[in-house]
Design an enzyme around this catalytic site. Structure first.
Site, PDB file in Angstrom:
ATOM      1  N   ASP A 178      -6.360  -1.252  -5.450  1.00  0.00           N
ATOM      2  CA  ASP A 178      -6.036   0.068  -4.924  1.00  0.00           C
ATOM      3  C   ASP A 178      -7.285   0.959  -5.054  1.00  0.00           C
ATOM      4  O   ASP A 178      -8.370   0.541  -4.649  1.00  0.00           O
ATOM      5  CB  ASP A 178      -4.818   0.650  -5.668  1.00  0.00           C
ATOM      6  CG  ASP A 178      -4.202   1.845  -4.970  1.00  0.00           C
ATOM      7  OD1 ASP A 178      -3.409   1.649  -4.035  1.00  0.00           O
ATOM      8  OD2 ASP A 178      -4.522   2.982  -5.348  1.00  0.00           O
ATOM      9  N   TYR A 308      -7.184  11.454  -3.030  1.00  0.00           N
ATOM     10  CA  TYR A 308      -6.985  11.104  -1.619  1.00  0.00           C
ATOM     11  C   TYR A 308      -7.713  12.106  -0.719  1.00  0.00           C
ATOM     12  O   TYR A 308      -8.324  11.726   0.286  1.00  0.00           O
ATOM     13  CB  TYR A 308      -5.493  11.063  -1.283  1.00  0.00           C
ATOM     14  CG  TYR A 308      -4.822   9.802  -1.757  1.00  0.00           C
ATOM     15  CD1 TYR A 308      -4.601   8.745  -0.878  1.00  0.00           C
ATOM     16  CD2 TYR A 308      -4.436   9.654  -3.078  1.00  0.00           C
ATOM     17  CE1 TYR A 308      -4.005   7.575  -1.312  1.00  0.00           C
ATOM     18  CE2 TYR A 308      -3.831   8.489  -3.533  1.00  0.00           C
ATOM     19  CZ  TYR A 308      -3.624   7.452  -2.647  1.00  0.00           C
ATOM     20  OH  TYR A 308      -3.044   6.290  -3.086  1.00  0.00           O
ATOM     21  N   HIS A 359       1.515  -5.371  -5.026  1.00  0.00           N
ATOM     22  CA  HIS A 359       0.341  -4.505  -5.128  1.00  0.00           C
ATOM     23  C   HIS A 359      -0.084  -4.231  -6.568  1.00  0.00           C
ATOM     24  O   HIS A 359      -1.262  -4.065  -6.845  1.00  0.00           O
ATOM     25  CB  HIS A 359       0.641  -3.185  -4.414  1.00  0.00           C
ATOM     26  CG  HIS A 359      -0.543  -2.318  -4.194  1.00  0.00           C
ATOM     27  ND1 HIS A 359      -1.621  -2.692  -3.426  1.00  0.00           N
ATOM     28  CD2 HIS A 359      -0.826  -1.063  -4.652  1.00  0.00           C
ATOM     29  CE1 HIS A 359      -2.513  -1.712  -3.400  1.00  0.00           C
ATOM     30  NE2 HIS A 359      -2.059  -0.719  -4.146  1.00  0.00           N
TER      31      HIS A 359
END
Length: 382
Positions: A178, A308, A359
């Site tokens: 990630d 982000y 994930h």
């Protein structure tokens, strides 16, 4: 080195405030014919909150987390929290493991002892590692940035300083998934002389393929990836849109509501894990809630989502990586990269496809993860 020993010690008053907020949750209405396509189901979340209030024991989890050696140190004006456990074998390889969002340093907790003391678990003592697991800036017990600029590339520079200037390593290994994949790749891109190899469980969203204007230049596998990625972005990437454009607006609600925080986090755990739609097929209630608690108790949900925005607005381009790279793809992870694209952009010397797992790799399938890490680095030891 100016390292400070660190223990997690949450005041009783903070836990009491949490209990009060959970008791006074104002629950939204859910359509009678609603399904999980609309998000986290009310009945499951209410059952989990009931356990949170009446069965979950933070003090037991805190004690378990504190069983690992934790430190803080200041790098470029910001205090970074990290676990640092020394390996038991001869000449252990130092490795820095970087988590992502919405997980935390807890992502790698299950594998610490397996990497530092493989012989204890039936492995080869020569495969031992010094394990360093930092919390990203703005996550968990690391400081919250006060200014902009903390993107993956900048964090990579912090990690290099942590490993070399603070911990004294001259060469080291790195692994991540990630956000951790991006940070690890920037370390390899900009400091190839320091990295003996990098191990990745994903390569992020490949925007070069997602946005490719000339499809005639794409292979069959790359075209399939583009189609899958476009569909995923349309159906699953709402969180990216808001976190990369208006993270501050999102932050007020999530910083004030523990149930809101849990819902925002756990919906991703359910969607991205190999749990067949049932979170507790892959995780215990305690694992799920401890990860949520790391965000809630430190009030870092708001600061965590800012990365982000940073990565969308200020991240430098990624070039070809020459450091030896190991790729471990877990079967139910999101947006598995085409092998040919990966080989063109990274120096891939090891490629493994895991039969299961999603994930949050090391949380879901710690044994598979450890086995692959050891296999990859076995021939790269310095």
């Amino acid at each position: 080195m100016t390292l400070q020993k660190f223990l997690i010690q949450i005041p009783d008053s903070v836990l009491e405030e949490l209990s009060s907020k959970l008791s006074n949750t104002r629950w939204p209405k859910q359509l009678k014919d609603s399904d999980r396509e609309r998000g986290m189901e009310k009945d499951y979340l209410q059952s989990l909150v009931d356990y949170w209030q009446n069965g979950y024991d933070w003090r037991a989890q805190e004690k378990e987390l504190n069983s690992h050696s934790q430190f803080k140190c200041k790098i470029d004006g910001i205090n970074i929290h990290f676990i640092w456990e020394k390996g038991k074998g001869e000449n252990p390889t130092p490795i820095i493991l970087t988590h992502g969002w919405p997980d935390s340093f807890l992502r790698y907790k299950k594998i610490i002892n397996k990497l530092t003391d493989p012989a204890r678990f039936g492995g080869n003592p020569n495969d031992s590692f010094d394990v360093i697991i930092p919390s990203l800036p703005g996550f968990g017990f690391s400081d919250k940035p006060e200014h902009s600029g903390y993107n993956n590339a900048y964090v990579a520079e912090l990690w290099v300083k942590l490993m070399t200037e603070k911990l004294g390593y001259t060469k080291f290994a790195a692994a991540g998934g990630d956000i951790g994949s991006g940070v690890t790749r920037y370390m390899a891109l900009n400091h190839p002389n320091l990295l003996i190899g990098i191990h990745l469980t994903d390569v992020g969203i490949i925007r070069d393929l997602l946005m490719a204007p000339d499809e005639s230049k794409l292979s069959t596998a790359e075209m399939a990836y583009k189609k899958t990625a476009q569909q995923w972005m349309a159906q699953e990437a709402g969180y990216i849109s808001i976190q990369s454009t208006k993270p501050q607006t999102l932050s007020y609600g999530l910083s004030d509501s523990p149930v809101g925080t849990a819902s925002w986090i756990l919906e991703k755990f359910r969607s991205w894990s190999d749990c067949k739609g049932q979170l507790e097929n892959s995780y215990s209630k305690d694992e799920l809630l401890t990860n949520v608690m790391i965000y809630w108790l430190t009030n870092t949900l708001s600061s965590s989502v800012n990365i982000y925005y940073e990565n969308t607005h200020s991240l430098p381009p990624m070039g070809k990586i020459e450091v030896p790279t190991g790729i471990a793809l877990f079967a139910q992870d999101i947006l598995l990269p085409p092998k040919e694209w990966t080989i063109k952009n990274l120096n891939v010397i090891h490629w493994a496809e895991m039969p299961r797992g999603g994930h949050f790799t090391a949380m879901e399938e710690p044994d598979l993860f450890v086995e692959d890490i050891c296999k990859f680095y076995r021939h790269l030891k310095v």
